[in-house]
Design a protein around this motif. Structure first.
Motif, PDB file in Angstrom:
ATOM      1  N   ALA A  38       0.823  -1.217   0.000  1.00 35.58           N
ATOM      2  CA  ALA A  38       0.000   0.000   0.000  1.00 35.58           C
ATOM      3  C   ALA A  38       0.855   1.264   0.000  1.00 35.58           C
ATOM      4  N   ALA A  39       2.051   1.186   0.593  1.00 31.62           N
ATOM      5  CA  ALA A  39       2.946   2.339   0.646  1.00 31.62           C
ATOM      6  C   ALA A  39       3.898   2.385  -0.543  1.00 31.62           C
ATOM      7  N   GLY A  40       3.805   1.380  -1.428  1.00 30.55           N
ATOM      8  CA  GLY A  40       4.708   1.338  -2.574  1.00 30.55           C
ATOM      9  C   GLY A  40       6.121   0.927  -2.207  1.00 30.55           C
ATOM     10  N   VAL A  41       6.242   0.134  -1.137  1.00 29.78           N
ATOM     11  CA  VAL A  41       7.545  -0.313  -0.651  1.00 29.78           C
ATOM     12  C   VAL A  41       7.723  -1.782  -1.007  1.00 29.78           C
ATOM     13  N   ALA A  42       8.782  -2.113  -1.733  1.00 32.71           N
ATOM     14  CA  ALA A  42       9.067  -3.501  -2.104  1.00 32.71           C
ATOM     15  C   ALA A  42      10.100  -4.094  -1.144  1.00 32.71           C
ATOM     16  N   GLU A  43      10.068  -5.402  -1.011  1.00 34.82           N
ATOM     17  CA  GLU A  43      11.019  -6.142  -0.175  1.00 34.82           C
ATOM     18  C   GLU A  43      12.449  -5.730  -0.531  1.00 34.82           C
ATOM     19  N   GLY A  44      13.217  -5.350   0.490  1.00 32.45           N
ATOM     20  CA  GLY A  44      14.621  -5.024   0.309  1.00 32.45           C
ATOM     21  C   GLY A  44      14.916  -3.596  -0.128  1.00 32.45           C
ATOM     22  N   THR A  45      13.881  -2.822  -0.413  1.00 28.84           N
ATOM     23  CA  THR A  45      14.108  -1.428  -0.815  1.00 28.84           C
ATOM     24  C   THR A  45      14.110  -0.519   0.414  1.00 28.84           C
ATOM     25  N   THR A  46      14.352   0.731   0.186  1.00 28.43           N
ATOM     26  CA  THR A  46      14.423   1.699   1.281  1.00 28.43           C
ATOM     27  C   THR A  46      13.030   2.145   1.692  1.00 28.43           C
ATOM     28  N   VAL A  47      12.830   2.220   3.002  1.00 32.07           N
ATOM     29  CA  VAL A  47      11.567   2.731   3.551  1.00 32.07           C
ATOM     30  C   VAL A  47      11.897   3.803   4.589  1.00 32.07           C
ATOM     31  N   ARG A  48      11.085   4.836   4.634  1.00 32.13           N
ATOM     32  CA  ARG A  48      11.233   5.913   5.612  1.00 32.13           C
ATOM     33  C   ARG A  48      10.098   5.785   6.631  1.00 32.13           C
ATOM     34  N   VAL A  49      10.459   5.836   7.900  1.00 35.63           N
ATOM     35  CA  VAL A  49       9.497   5.796   8.993  1.00 35.63           C
ATOM     36  C   VAL A  49       9.537   7.160   9.675  1.00 35.63           C
ATOM     37  N   ARG A  50       8.359   7.790   9.827  1.00 31.87           N
ATOM     38  CA  ARG A  50       8.280   9.117  10.442  1.00 31.87           C
ATOM     39  C   ARG A  50       7.338   9.095  11.643  1.00 31.87           C
ATOM     40  N   SER A  51       7.755   9.794  12.689  1.00 34.86           N
ATOM     41  CA  SER A  51       6.902  10.017  13.855  1.00 34.86           C
ATOM     42  C   SER A  51       6.795  11.528  14.062  1.00 34.86           C
ATOM     43  N   ASP A  63       7.024  -9.298   6.340  1.00 35.14           N
ATOM     44  CA  ASP A  63       6.876 -10.465   7.210  1.00 35.14           C
ATOM     45  C   ASP A  63       5.397 -10.614   7.550  1.00 35.14           C
ATOM     46  N   GLU A  64       4.831 -11.750   7.185  1.00 38.00           N
ATOM     47  CA  GLU A  64       3.411 -12.027   7.453  1.00 38.00           C
ATOM     48  C   GLU A  64       3.089 -12.037   8.946  1.00 38.00           C
ATOM     49  N   SER A  65       4.105 -12.262   9.799  1.00 42.36           N
ATOM     50  CA  SER A  65       3.840 -12.327  11.234  1.00 42.36           C
ATOM     51  C   SER A  65       3.713 -10.946  11.882  1.00 42.36           C
ATOM     52  N   ILE A  66       4.078  -9.896  11.156  1.00 37.52           N
ATOM     53  CA  ILE A  66       3.894  -8.546  11.670  1.00 37.52           C
ATOM     54  C   ILE A  66       2.434  -8.174  11.491  1.00 37.52           C
ATOM     55  N   ARG A  67       1.816  -7.690  12.535  1.00 40.70           N
ATOM     56  CA  ARG A  67       0.400  -7.308  12.463  1.00 40.70           C
ATOM     57  C   ARG A  67       0.202  -6.188  11.447  1.00 40.70           C
ATOM     58  N   GLN A  68      -0.861  -6.282  10.665  1.00 39.95           N
ATOM     59  CA  GLN A  68      -1.186  -5.213   9.726  1.00 39.95           C
ATOM     60  C   GLN A  68      -1.337  -3.907  10.489  1.00 39.95           C
ATOM     61  N   GLY A  69      -0.777  -2.844   9.928  1.00 38.63           N
ATOM     62  CA  GLY A  69      -0.844  -1.543  10.567  1.00 38.63           C
ATOM     63  C   GLY A  69       0.313  -1.266  11.516  1.00 38.63           C
ATOM     64  N   ALA A  70       1.148  -2.271  11.781  1.00 35.62           N
ATOM     65  CA  ALA A  70       2.296  -2.101  12.678  1.00 35.62           C
ATOM     66  C   ALA A  70       3.590  -2.062  11.870  1.00 35.62           C
ATOM     67  N   VAL A  71       4.555  -1.402  12.421  1.00 37.67           N
ATOM     68  CA  VAL A  71       5.917  -1.352  11.886  1.00 37.67           C
ATOM     69  C   VAL A  71       6.801  -1.831  13.020  1.00 37.67           C
ATOM     70  N   TRP A  72       7.712  -2.784  12.742  1.00 35.65           N
ATOM     71  CA  TRP A  72       8.587  -3.313  13.788  1.00 35.65           C
ATOM     72  C   TRP A  72      10.017  -2.919  13.476  1.00 35.65           C
ATOM     73  N   VAL A  73      10.654  -2.220  14.429  1.00 39.82           N
ATOM     74  CA  VAL A  73      12.040  -1.789  14.280  1.00 39.82           C
ATOM     75  C   VAL A  73      12.836  -2.365  15.449  1.00 39.82           C
ATOM     76  N   PRO A  74      13.890  -3.144  15.182  1.00 45.41           N
ATOM     77  CA  PRO A  74      14.664  -3.745  16.266  1.00 45.41           C
ATOM     78  C   PRO A  74      15.603  -2.749  16.956  1.00 45.41           C
ATOM     79  N   HIS A  75      15.888  -3.015  18.238  1.00 45.66           N
ATOM     80  CA  HIS A  75      16.850  -2.243  19.030  1.00 45.66           C
ATOM     81  C   HIS A  75      18.280  -2.603  18.635  1.00 45.66           C
ATOM     82  N   GLY A  76      19.214  -1.746  19.011  1.00 46.20           N
ATOM     83  CA  GLY A  76      20.629  -2.091  19.003  1.00 46.20           C
ATOM     84  C   GLY A  76      21.372  -1.860  17.700  1.00 46.20           C
ATOM     85  N   TRP A  77      20.781  -1.190  16.762  1.00 47.06           N
ATOM     86  CA  TRP A  77      21.449  -0.919  15.486  1.00 47.06           C
ATOM     87  C   TRP A  77      21.702   0.581  15.378  1.00 47.06           C
TER      88      TRP A  77
END
Length: 114
Positions: A38-51, A63-77
């Motif tokens: 829906a955002a026009g983002v393909a696997e492996g391409t760049t995505v921008r997350v804004r708050s 990842d199908e296991s991520i709930r629709q409407g959620a964005v998951w960003v890991p710690h430690g990077w």
């Protein structure tokens, strides 16, 4: 946005926890495939997350296991520093005084290819 830990990554950007030849976790922004499409983002391409407090850019992983409407960003990077999305004025837990690092409203968009 939900932030969290990866199995094979310490919560410090300075330590790796994998054995030689073992799978290594990667710095990526994880999205449900339908949200990415829906955002026009393909696997492996760049995505921008804004708050409301800031933004970060990284490689998209679907990842199908991520709930629709959620964005998951890991710690430690260092390149995907969740702190870039938080604010010590806007998003503070009133009980602990800690900056809120999960449950933040964000938007996503395809990043530039350059």
């Amino acid at each position: 946005m939900v932030s969290g830990r990866q199995l094979r990554k310490m919560n410090s950007a300075l330590r790796e926890t994998h054995a030689p030849g073992e799978h290594v976790d990667e710095a990526a922004i994880f999205l449900h495939p339908s949200d990415a499409a829906a955002a026009g983002v393909a696997e492996g391409t760049t995505v921008r997350v804004r708050s409301a407090a800031g933004e970060l850019t990284g490689r998209a992983r679907t990842d199908e296991s991520i709930r629709q409407g959620a964005v998951w960003v890991p710690h430690g990077w260092p390149e995907l520093n969740v702190g870039r999305l938080t604010s010590e004025r806007l998003d503070v837990d009133p009980l602990t005084g800690m900056v809120v690092q999960t449950g933040l409203p964000v938007s996503i968009e395809a990043g530039s290819s350059g």
